[in-house]
Design a protein around this motif. Structure first.
Motif, PDB file in Angstrom:
ATOM      1  N   GLU A 173     -92.231 -23.879  16.828  1.00  0.00           N
ATOM      2  CA  GLU A 173     -92.449 -22.578  17.457  1.00  0.00           C
ATOM      3  C   GLU A 173     -93.289 -21.667  16.573  1.00  0.00           C
ATOM      4  O   GLU A 173     -94.092 -20.882  17.074  1.00  0.00           O
ATOM      5  CB  GLU A 173     -91.117 -21.885  17.740  1.00  0.00           C
ATOM      6  CG  GLU A 173     -90.364 -22.427  18.920  1.00  0.00           C
ATOM      7  CD  GLU A 173     -89.053 -21.690  19.113  1.00  0.00           C
ATOM      8  OE1 GLU A 173     -89.009 -20.462  18.895  1.00  0.00           O
ATOM      9  OE2 GLU A 173     -88.077 -22.349  19.483  1.00  0.00           O
ATOM     10  N   ASP A 174     -93.086 -21.756  15.268  1.00  0.00           N
ATOM     11  CA  ASP A 174     -93.843 -20.916  14.343  1.00  0.00           C
ATOM     12  C   ASP A 174     -95.330 -21.202  14.421  1.00  0.00           C
ATOM     13  O   ASP A 174     -96.145 -20.279  14.395  1.00  0.00           O
ATOM     14  CB  ASP A 174     -93.363 -21.118  12.904  1.00  0.00           C
ATOM     15  CG  ASP A 174     -91.949 -20.608  12.685  1.00  0.00           C
ATOM     16  OD1 ASP A 174     -91.489 -19.749  13.460  1.00  0.00           O
ATOM     17  OD2 ASP A 174     -91.315 -21.067  11.730  1.00  0.00           O
TER      18      ASP A 174
ATOM     19  N   ILE B 297     -98.045 -18.388  15.488  1.00  0.00           N
ATOM     20  CA  ILE B 297     -99.155 -18.008  14.606  1.00  0.00           C
ATOM     21  C   ILE B 297    -100.480 -18.183  15.344  1.00  0.00           C
ATOM     22  O   ILE B 297    -101.338 -17.301  15.325  1.00  0.00           O
ATOM     23  CB  ILE B 297     -99.125 -18.817  13.302  1.00  0.00           C
ATOM     24  CG1 ILE B 297     -97.929 -18.396  12.455  1.00  0.00           C
ATOM     25  CG2 ILE B 297    -100.431 -18.654  12.514  1.00  0.00           C
ATOM     26  CD1 ILE B 297     -97.624 -19.323  11.301  1.00  0.00           C
TER      27      ILE B 297
END
Length: 67
Positions: free
Chosen positions: A2-3, A7
Protein backbone atom coordinates in the motif's frame (compact mmCIF):
# COMPACT_ATOMS: atom_id res chain seq x y z
CA UNK A 1 2.52 -2.67 -0.89
CA UNK A 2 0.00 0.00 0.00
CA UNK A 3 2.86 2.37 0.76
CA UNK A 4 4.28 1.97 -2.75
CA UNK A 5 0.90 2.76 -4.31
CA UNK A 6 0.36 5.74 -1.99
CA UNK A 7 3.77 7.22 -2.76
CA UNK A 8 3.21 6.78 -6.49
CA UNK A 9 -0.25 8.33 -6.30
CA UNK A 10 1.13 11.28 -4.36
CA UNK A 11 3.85 11.88 -6.92
CA UNK A 12 1.32 11.65 -9.76
CA UNK A 13 -1.05 14.08 -8.03
CA UNK A 14 1.74 16.58 -7.35
CA UNK A 15 3.05 16.26 -10.91
CA UNK A 16 -0.39 16.97 -12.35
CA UNK A 17 -0.92 19.89 -9.98
CA UNK A 18 2.42 21.28 -11.19
CA UNK A 19 1.15 20.97 -14.77
CA UNK A 20 4.01 18.82 -16.03
CA UNK A 21 3.98 15.63 -18.05
CA UNK A 22 5.64 12.36 -17.21
CA UNK A 23 8.14 13.13 -19.98
CA UNK A 24 9.02 16.50 -18.47
CA UNK A 25 9.45 15.00 -15.01
CA UNK A 26 11.62 12.27 -16.49
CA UNK A 27 13.82 14.88 -18.18
CA UNK A 28 14.11 16.87 -14.94
CA UNK A 29 15.49 13.91 -13.00
CA UNK A 30 17.40 12.15 -15.79
CA UNK A 31 15.26 9.07 -16.29
CA UNK A 32 12.70 7.78 -18.77
CA UNK A 33 8.95 8.43 -18.95
CA UNK A 34 8.53 4.67 -18.55
CA UNK A 35 10.24 4.86 -15.16
CA UNK A 36 7.98 7.73 -14.08
CA UNK A 37 4.98 5.64 -15.13
CA UNK A 38 6.31 2.72 -13.07
CA UNK A 39 6.73 4.97 -10.01
CA UNK A 40 3.25 6.44 -10.34
CA UNK A 41 1.58 3.06 -10.81
CA UNK A 42 3.64 1.18 -8.24
CA UNK A 43 4.94 -1.27 -10.82
CA UNK A 44 8.41 -2.22 -11.90
CA UNK A 45 11.38 -1.74 -9.62
CA UNK A 46 12.69 1.84 -9.77
CA UNK A 47 15.53 2.67 -7.43
CA UNK A 48 14.84 4.50 -4.19
CA UNK A 49 17.08 7.33 -5.41
CA UNK A 50 14.90 7.75 -8.50
CA UNK A 51 11.66 7.72 -6.48
CA UNK A 52 13.04 10.33 -4.07
CA UNK A 53 14.27 12.46 -6.99
CA UNK A 54 10.82 12.34 -8.61
CA UNK A 55 9.14 13.26 -5.33
CA UNK A 56 11.53 16.14 -4.70
CA UNK A 57 11.12 17.46 -8.25
CA UNK A 58 7.37 17.87 -7.71
CA UNK A 59 7.78 19.44 -4.27
CA UNK A 60 7.29 16.37 -2.07
CA UNK A 61 9.74 15.19 0.54
CA UNK A 62 9.70 11.59 1.66
CA UNK A 63 10.59 10.78 5.22
CA UNK A 64 10.42 7.85 7.58
CA UNK A 65 7.52 7.31 9.93
CA UNK A 66 9.89 8.07 12.82
CA UNK A 67 10.43 11.67 11.65
Amino acid sequence: MEDVAAIGAGIRRARKEAGITQGTLADLIGTSPRTIHAIETGTGNPSLITVVAAANAVGLHLRTADD
